[in-house]
Design an enzyme around this catalytic site. Sequence first.
Site, short mmCIF file in Angstrom:
data_model
loop_
_atom_site.label_atom_id
_atom_site.label_comp_id
_atom_site.label_asym_id
_atom_site.label_seq_id
_atom_site.Cartn_x
_atom_site.Cartn_y
_atom_site.Cartn_z
N ARG A 105 0.82 -1.21 -0.01
CA ARG A 105 -0.02 0.01 -0.01
C ARG A 105 0.84 1.40 0.08
O ARG A 105 1.65 1.35 0.87
CB ARG A 105 -0.86 0.07 1.20
N HIS A 132 -7.34 0.75 -6.11
CA HIS A 132 -7.68 -0.01 -4.93
C HIS A 132 -8.37 -1.58 -5.60
O HIS A 132 -9.66 -1.67 -5.33
CB HIS A 132 -8.40 0.68 -4.20
N GLN A 135 -10.04 -3.95 -3.27
CA GLN A 135 -11.49 -3.56 -2.78
C GLN A 135 -12.61 -3.94 -3.75
O GLN A 135 -13.78 -4.29 -3.29
CB GLN A 135 -11.85 -2.17 -2.58
N ASP A 220 -17.29 7.23 -1.95
CA ASP A 220 -15.97 6.98 -0.97
C ASP A 220 -15.88 8.58 -0.39
O ASP A 220 -16.54 9.36 -0.76
CB ASP A 220 -14.81 6.68 -2.09
N CYS A 260 -16.12 1.56 0.52
CA CYS A 260 -15.19 0.90 0.70
C CYS A 260 -14.62 0.98 2.20
O CYS A 260 -14.32 0.09 2.92
CB CYS A 260 -13.97 1.21 0.07
N ARG A 288 -13.71 -8.54 2.12
CA ARG A 288 -12.20 -8.33 1.72
C ARG A 288 -11.41 -9.62 2.23
O ARG A 288 -10.66 -10.03 1.58
CB ARG A 288 -11.76 -7.13 2.64
N1 NVA Z 1 -9.94 6.60 -1.61
C1 NVA Z 1 -9.56 6.12 -0.20
C2 NVA Z 1 -9.59 4.87 0.14
C3 NVA Z 1 -9.37 4.39 1.18
C4 NVA Z 1 -9.70 2.59 1.33
C5 NVA Z 1 -8.01 6.61 0.05
O1 NVA Z 1 -7.33 6.36 -0.84
O2 NVA Z 1 -7.88 7.01 1.21
N1 CP Z 2 -11.04 -0.22 2.52
C1 CP Z 2 -9.99 -0.13 2.91
O1 CP Z 2 -9.06 -0.55 2.29
O2 CP Z 2 -9.90 -0.34 4.35
P1 CP Z 2 -8.40 0.23 5.22
O3 CP Z 2 -7.86 1.45 4.77
O4 CP Z 2 -9.07 0.03 6.60
O5 CP Z 2 -7.66 -0.97 4.59
#
Ligand code: NVA
Ligand code: CP
Length: 308
Positions: A105, A132, A135, A220, A260, A288
């Site tokens: 990540r 992502h 997800q 989101d 998500c 997930r």
């Molecule tokens: N769009 C959000 C998704 C988090 C799971 C982010 O990138 O922070």
């Molecule tokens: N939806 C998701 O990826 O959640 P986290 O940021 O908690 O991993």
Amino acid sequence: MSTPRHFLSLLDLSGEELEAIIERAIELKAMHKRQEPHQTLAGKVLGMVFEKSSTRTRVSFETGMIHLGGQALFLSPRDTQLGRGEPIEDSARVLSSMLDVIMIRTFEHEKLETFAKYSKVPVINALTDLYHPCQLLADIQTYVEHRGSLKGKTVAWIGDGNNMCHSYINAARRIGFTLKISTPEGFEPNSLVSRAAADHVEIVAGPLDAAKNADLVVTDVWASMGQESEAEVRHKVFKNFQVNREVMSMAKPDALFMHCLPAHRGEEVTADVLDGPQSVVWDEAENRLHSQKALLEFLLLGGFEAKH
Ligand code: NVA
Ligand code: CP
């Protein structure tokens, strides 16, 4: 040595492979509920590199590896040489000489691609600024469990043209559904991503247009991780891009709502929608676990036969 199979975006899977992973995810979920052992990855080790925070992704991957009989290592840049500037190429060579699979990540998608290029083992995108895809595996599984295939359906994306939106665009291409996107001006999805899916994507004027006759409504956060300094400005720009009862009333009566998570009640979604009867966000979060277990098996055991 052959090139490993990576999962950097949904486009790394064919439509049939995606279908097979979802089918296996549903099967693994049932096996888990029946407490049936399924230690298909005994002795395998997953490395988990997190340059951004996480609850769901970390817990689902770590738990998933334990269920499958393997182990997972949490690698924070704060405690490893990754955070002290060791080149990505070198880190990839070293980590992939010891681990069986690596999830990352991070911020720039290019960083993930460079890591994958130098890795001897499969690399999984656990979220970048661009995509992502993990997800989406959970979202697709959740829709299939509740309503069947997404093929030919209409999905509304309301809010930021962000990493989740881009992954929905790729899903629309791979599965064959229509994605209606409504974002504030200047926050549209990356044009390269949306142009490649032109047959499946419509950019529409407002949230009500996007939600009209939709089978699924998705949103989101207004400010993603790494955009904290823009949060105040974004809150003003996005204030009319909220999924609320009025927006949901435009969708089909049996439409589902997904997010998500983490969610901000009263911002991108109202509490009555998030906690309401059309919301499947808790199943989506749980999935997930199951869908990533299926993904790990797919990458490590060489794929499944697609069933027809
Ligand atoms: N769009 C959000 C998704 C988090 C799971 C982010 O990138 O922070
Ligand atoms: N939806 C998701 O990826 O959640 P986290 O940021 O908690 O991993």
